[in-house]
Structure formats: C-alpha cells, structure tokens
Motif scaffolding. Structure first.
Motif, PDB file in Angstrom:
ATOM      1  N   GLY A 169      36.092  51.802  41.725  1.00 21.97           N
ATOM      2  CA  GLY A 169      36.153  50.568  40.947  1.00 21.97           C
ATOM      3  C   GLY A 169      35.097  50.549  39.864  1.00 21.97           C
ATOM      4  N   VAL A 170      33.900  50.985  40.217  1.00 19.90           N
ATOM      5  CA  VAL A 170      32.828  51.052  39.224  1.00 19.90           C
ATOM      6  C   VAL A 170      33.233  51.983  38.094  1.00 19.90           C
ATOM      7  CG1 VAL A 170      30.447  51.776  38.811  1.00 19.90           C
ATOM      8  CG2 VAL A 170      31.018  50.523  40.887  1.00 19.90           C
ATOM      9  N   LYS A 171      33.882  53.076  38.462  1.00 20.89           N
ATOM     10  CA  LYS A 171      34.305  54.035  37.445  1.00 20.89           C
ATOM     11  C   LYS A 171      35.278  53.391  36.457  1.00 20.89           C
ATOM     12  CE  LYS A 171      36.110  58.706  36.892  1.00 20.89           C
ATOM     13  NZ  LYS A 171      36.487  59.945  37.585  1.00 20.89           N
ATOM     14  N   ARG A 172      36.216  52.610  37.005  1.00 23.36           N
ATOM     15  CA  ARG A 172      37.161  51.937  36.116  1.00 23.36           C
ATOM     16  C   ARG A 172      36.453  50.937  35.213  1.00 23.36           C
ATOM     17  NH1 ARG A 172      40.532  52.541  40.779  1.00 23.36           N
ATOM     18  NH2 ARG A 172      39.789  50.581  41.642  1.00 23.36           N
ATOM     19  N   ILE A 173      35.494  50.203  35.797  1.00 29.90           N
ATOM     20  CA  ILE A 173      34.773  49.218  34.997  1.00 29.90           C
ATOM     21  C   ILE A 173      33.988  49.898  33.883  1.00 29.90           C
ATOM     22  CG2 ILE A 173      32.863  47.569  35.027  1.00 29.90           C
ATOM     23  CD1 ILE A 173      33.748  46.659  37.745  1.00 29.90           C
ATOM     24  N   THR A 174      33.245  50.931  34.241  1.00 28.78           N
ATOM     25  CA  THR A 174      32.418  51.588  33.235  1.00 28.78           C
ATOM     26  C   THR A 174      33.286  52.265  32.179  1.00 28.78           C
ATOM     27  OG1 THR A 174      32.266  53.525  34.694  1.00 28.78           O
ATOM     28  CG2 THR A 174      30.461  51.954  34.754  1.00 28.78           C
ATOM     29  N   VAL A 231      38.518  45.748  39.855  1.00 30.69           N
ATOM     30  CA  VAL A 231      37.902  45.246  41.085  1.00 30.69           C
ATOM     31  C   VAL A 231      38.967  44.625  41.958  1.00 30.69           C
ATOM     32  CG1 VAL A 231      36.116  43.759  42.029  1.00 30.69           C
ATOM     33  CG2 VAL A 231      35.821  44.752  39.761  1.00 30.69           C
ATOM     34  N   PRO A 232      39.484  45.380  42.895  1.00 29.60           N
ATOM     35  CA  PRO A 232      40.558  44.844  43.724  1.00 29.60           C
ATOM     36  C   PRO A 232      40.068  43.693  44.596  1.00 29.60           C
ATOM     37  CG  PRO A 232      39.817  46.974  44.550  1.00 29.60           C
ATOM     38  CD  PRO A 232      39.096  46.735  43.269  1.00 29.60           C
ATOM     39  N   LEU A 233      40.953  42.745  44.829  1.00 31.05           N
ATOM     40  CA  LEU A 233      40.636  41.625  45.707  1.00 31.05           C
ATOM     41  C   LEU A 233      40.560  42.102  47.148  1.00 31.05           C
ATOM     42  CD1 LEU A 233      42.944  38.925  44.159  1.00 31.05           C
ATOM     43  CD2 LEU A 233      40.515  38.654  44.545  1.00 31.05           C
ATOM     44  N   ALA A 234      39.890  41.310  47.954  1.00 33.16           N
ATOM     45  CA  ALA A 234      39.725  41.670  49.362  1.00 33.16           C
ATOM     46  C   ALA A 234      41.075  41.863  50.042  1.00 33.16           C
ATOM     47  CB  ALA A 234      38.907  40.603  50.078  1.00 33.16           C
ATOM     48  N   GLY A 235      42.019  41.014  49.731  1.00 36.00           N
ATOM     49  CA  GLY A 235      43.283  41.049  50.458  1.00 36.00           C
ATOM     50  C   GLY A 235      44.331  41.953  49.845  1.00 36.00           C
ATOM     51  N   ILE A 294      29.850  41.096  30.194  1.00 29.99           N
ATOM     52  CA  ILE A 294      29.907  39.828  30.921  1.00 29.99           C
ATOM     53  C   ILE A 294      31.222  39.706  31.695  1.00 29.99           C
ATOM     54  CG2 ILE A 294      30.571  37.458  30.332  1.00 29.99           C
ATOM     55  CD1 ILE A 294      27.734  37.548  31.064  1.00 29.99           C
ATOM     56  N   ALA A 295      32.305  40.112  31.068  1.00 36.23           N
ATOM     57  CA  ALA A 295      33.607  40.010  31.730  1.00 36.23           C
ATOM     58  C   ALA A 295      33.662  40.927  32.945  1.00 36.23           C
ATOM     59  CB  ALA A 295      34.722  40.352  30.753  1.00 36.23           C
ATOM     60  N   ALA A 296      33.225  42.157  32.756  1.00 29.64           N
ATOM     61  CA  ALA A 296      33.321  43.136  33.839  1.00 29.64           C
ATOM     62  C   ALA A 296      32.412  42.755  35.000  1.00 29.64           C
ATOM     63  CB  ALA A 296      32.959  44.525  33.315  1.00 29.64           C
ATOM     64  N   VAL A 297      31.146  42.538  34.675  1.00 31.42           N
ATOM     65  CA  VAL A 297      30.193  42.226  35.728  1.00 31.42           C
ATOM     66  C   VAL A 297      30.465  40.836  36.304  1.00 31.42           C
ATOM     67  CG1 VAL A 297      27.755  42.073  36.279  1.00 31.42           C
ATOM     68  CG2 VAL A 297      28.526  43.703  34.575  1.00 31.42           C
ATOM     69  N   GLY A 298      30.856  39.925  35.426  1.00 33.36           N
ATOM     70  CA  GLY A 298      31.104  38.561  35.879  1.00 33.36           C
ATOM     71  C   GLY A 298      32.262  38.467  36.851  1.00 33.36           C
ATOM     72  N   THR A 299      33.279  39.260  36.635  1.00 29.75           N
ATOM     73  CA  THR A 299      34.413  39.221  37.563  1.00 29.75           C
ATOM     74  C   THR A 299      33.966  39.577  38.970  1.00 29.75           C
ATOM     75  OG1 THR A 299      36.038  39.746  35.865  1.00 29.75           O
ATOM     76  CG2 THR A 299      36.628  40.275  38.120  1.00 29.75           C
ATOM     77  N   ALA A 300      33.189  40.654  39.063  1.00 29.24           N
ATOM     78  CA  ALA A 300      32.773  41.122  40.387  1.00 29.24           C
ATOM     79  C   ALA A 300      31.665  40.246  40.967  1.00 29.24           C
ATOM     80  CB  ALA A 300      32.311  42.577  40.301  1.00 29.24           C
ATOM     81  N   LEU A 301      30.629  40.016  40.174  1.00 27.06           N
ATOM     82  CA  LEU A 301      29.474  39.310  40.717  1.00 27.06           C
ATOM     83  C   LEU A 301      29.684  37.796  40.778  1.00 27.06           C
ATOM     84  CD1 LEU A 301      26.479  41.289  39.255  1.00 27.06           C
ATOM     85  CD2 LEU A 301      27.025  40.931  41.652  1.00 27.06           C
ATOM     86  N   GLY A 302      30.543  37.280  39.912  1.00 27.75           N
ATOM     87  CA  GLY A 302      30.847  35.857  39.975  1.00 27.75           C
ATOM     88  C   GLY A 302      31.435  35.495  41.336  1.00 27.75           C
TER      89      GLY A 302
END
Lengths: 216, 216
Positions: B63-68, B88-92, B173-181
């Motif tokens: 997932g990190v690879k896709r984000i970067t 960043v796949p969802l948990a479910g 912001i979009a990439a990190v925000g999606t995951a860390l938000g």
DNA sequence: GCTATCCGATAGCTACGCTATCCACGTGCG
DNA sequence: CGCACGTGGATAGCGTAGCTATCGGATAGC
C-alpha cells in the motif's frame, strides 16, 4: 447438528471451525460420545459473529476471543465500549514510540472530561506527529471538526445502545459496534470524499468514470 | 549521507532500509561507485513517511508503494483522495462475499451523487449485514448520523487540501490524510465513547479509574 | 463386518515484514 | 603499502498469524 452441517450452513470450512474451537472463540459442541458432538444455533450465530469481525472488521482472532469472552461474561454498562475498545486494538497501536508533547496538547484541547486520560490519546497524537513529519501539519480547525464528528458518532452509538433494554444486547452492540462502526465510518468517509471531490472539482462531463475503478 | 547515517538519523535499521529499497518504496541512493551511494534529505523524509504510514496507520508495504508511486507521479486534483483510497484498502475489503440488497439500499439512502458508485459501498453494506447477523440491526437514525459525521470530516479534509497551493503538497495531504485520518478519527471516537459513557452512566465517584486500564 | 463419518491432535503452508549472513569491493587511516 | 571497516547487493532465514491437510482412533448405521 454435526460439524459438517454447521460447516455447510455457515460456509466455514470444518478445519476452520476446529481451529476456532481450539483458539477458544467458539465453544466446543456438546459431547455425546467419544467421537460425537452436537452443535446448535448458538454455535452458528457465534460463528457468524466471528467471521463478521474477522472478515468485516479485520479483528484478529485474539481480539475476537477477548470480545466474545466479554460478551459471555457480561460487562458493566458504563464501560461496555471500554471493554470492546481494549479488545480491538487501533491500527496505530503497534508502535511504542512516544508522541510529541505538542501533539498531545493539541488532542487534549479538543477532548474533555474523562477522555483526557484515554489510552487512544497517544495514538492520535502520534498520527498528528506523522502529518508534521511529512511536512503537512494540520490546522486546529481540521482537528476540531474531526472531534465534532467523533462526538456525533459517539452519541449515535450510545443512543443505539440505549434503545436496547437487554444487557446482553447492549454488550453485543458495544462490542460489535466498536469494531464494525469503524469500518462503516471509514467507508462513508471515502464515499463522502468522492462526493465532495466531485462538488469542488467537477470532472469533465465526457467520460463519467471519475473513480479509480471504472465501476460497472 | 551514507546508509549508516541515514539509519542513525531516522532510527530505521540498515537492513530495513535495504528492504524498503528492494520493495521500491524508497529510492536507491545516488550511486557514486560500485559500493558507494549517497542519500539526501529526501530519502530521510520519504523514510519517515513510510514509517509513519506503516507504524502509524497500519498500511502494508504494498500500500505504501502505491501511495508513494502516486505521490511521485503526480495525481489529478479531482481524484487525489481516490488514488489514495485505492492504495489503502479498507479493513473489511478482504472478503469477496456479496452484501445483501437491503443493506446496499440503506447505504445508498444516505449518500448522494457520485458516491453511489463508490467501491466502498459494498464494504459498508457488508458491515451492516454483520450487525444484522449478530441480531442487532442498526437504526436508520444511527446510519444517518454516521453519514453526517462522514460528510463533516470529508469537508474538513478538502478544506485542508485547499489551503495548500502546491499540487505536491495537496497530493501528500490526500495520501497521508486518507490513511492517517482514519486513525485520528478512530482514536477520537474511542475517546468520545469514554466521555459520553461517563456522561450517561457516571461511574461511582470513589475510585476514579473507570477505564479498562487503571491509568497511572 | 464394512464403510463413511466424526473427533481430536499435530504438522505444514502461505503471506508479511523484517533480519541476519555472506560476498566482493573500495575507501581511508596508519 | 597494507588491511580493517563499511558499503551495496543478494539470498536465506525467522516469527507471527490464520488457516489447511493429514493422521489415528473410534463409532454409527447399513
């Protein structure tokens, strides 16, 4: 019913059922003889719960075990969510790194009361630190709106809980709601991102595939 | 700087740095000779981003690879969050089981516009199904309030994005925000549960340890 | 009796995220 | 000049998690 029937009706393989019994998340069947056990509807229901938590919310087997143990043992009403929270670790809970003082202060500024001593504080603070470390610190306004939204869902969760009078039902809602509520919210947030993105930056009207997957 | 210095300043082991380079989430150093490479501040920053996503948000290396990759390649503004969501796949998202029609309808009832075709819809619907399967279906009011809260955070996210003028900053912001938000919100939700629980079911005033862990 | 199924236990498998070892090479210090 | 040290690159191993496959013994039903 026998294990093969339990497997058929729930769609869970016999090997997995045995595994769950071994791990203690599913009660063994009632033993009728040395190689004969009977399973009831309670087993099927529990099995569906386990699969829902594992597949639907990404909870680990150990976490499911803690949740089911709490369900079976009964939990105090004022801490129903607390027990579930302890059973379902947050995504960012794997590290032991200390958050910055500043980030903790920023979190504390938007929570109140007993929340100030909550174990999730350092996790949220570390997340803020990561934003800063990436070079994109977030505004107070952003954080305040997140806190407002969190308060809304927390009230919704408790309202839902209070609609149940049976303590066992309340415990179920708290346990399952803690884990699955996260998934529901995350999904709705992503959907809202798409909606809001379209509102603010309309895509060219030609090809209506504006999502990452050209959906049907 | 050399790899050992990079390791020292970021606190990431040399072996892990090599692993990240192998996996393509970190660019190799500039090669000065057969066994001599130089790393710069960009490497340190990227490394901190990787650790933040992995440790802080539980994102997988893939997932990190896709984000970067998206960060490095630039992303379209109207879909900045979409790219991050795909990464960043969802948990479910692990199961392929189909949600019930009814649950999908309930989700669709609270979203609008382009959101109706979003890949997160079946995930949210399956979560609703799991609540039902456990015997505790949720009210429309609960779902509506979740959707309201999701809209609030989505607007906060976009407001934060629009405060940046640099497209690269917006992408970050979009990439990190999606995951860390997600992590920030989950934490705040749990904290709010504690606060709201205390408000509705006050614990006996004697011992002030009302959390699952007797906090300090 | 004979076969199919069951229970229970144990061993193995796959994926992930590292971690450890090895090797050849070249820098740099004495 | 000589040689230890750190480096890059490759490969193999490790620990955990969540199953999955196989085996052994027993019994139910025909």
């Amino acid at each position: 019913m026998r294990i093969s029937e339990l497997s058929r009706t729930t769609g869970v393989s016999i090997a997995s059922i045995k595994y769950y019994i071994r791990e203690g998340v599913l009660a063994p069947g009632e033993v009728d003889g040395p190689n004969r056990s009977t399973y009831g509807d309670a087993h099927a229901a529990r099995l569906r719960l386990v699969r829902g938590l594992v597949e639907g919310a990404g909870v680990s087997i150990a976490g499911v075990k803690r949740i089911t143990a709490a369900l079976d043992g009964g939990m105090p009403l004022n801490d129903a969510f607390g027990v579930a929270q302890a059973a379902v670790p947050l995504a960012g809970a794997t590290t032991s790194e200390e958050p910055s003082e500043e980030a903790v202060e920023r979190i504390l500024a938007v929570v109140e009361g007993i929340g100030r001593f909550h174990p999730a504080i350092p996790i949220a603070a570390r997340a803020l630190d990561t934003f800063a470390v990436v070079g994109e610190p977030l505004s107070e306004k952003w954080l305040a709106r997140y806190a407002e939204a969190a308060a809304i869902v927390a009230r919704a969760d408790f309202d839902e809980l209070e609609e149940r009078s049976d303590p066992a039902a309340q415990a179920r809602i708290a346990a399952v709601g803690t884990a699955l509520g996260d998934v529901v919210f995350q999904s709705l947030r992503r959907i809202a991102h798409a909606t809001e993105g379209e509102r603010r930056f309309p895509s060219p009207p030609a090809s209506p595939s504006s999502d990452q997957e050209t959906s049907s």
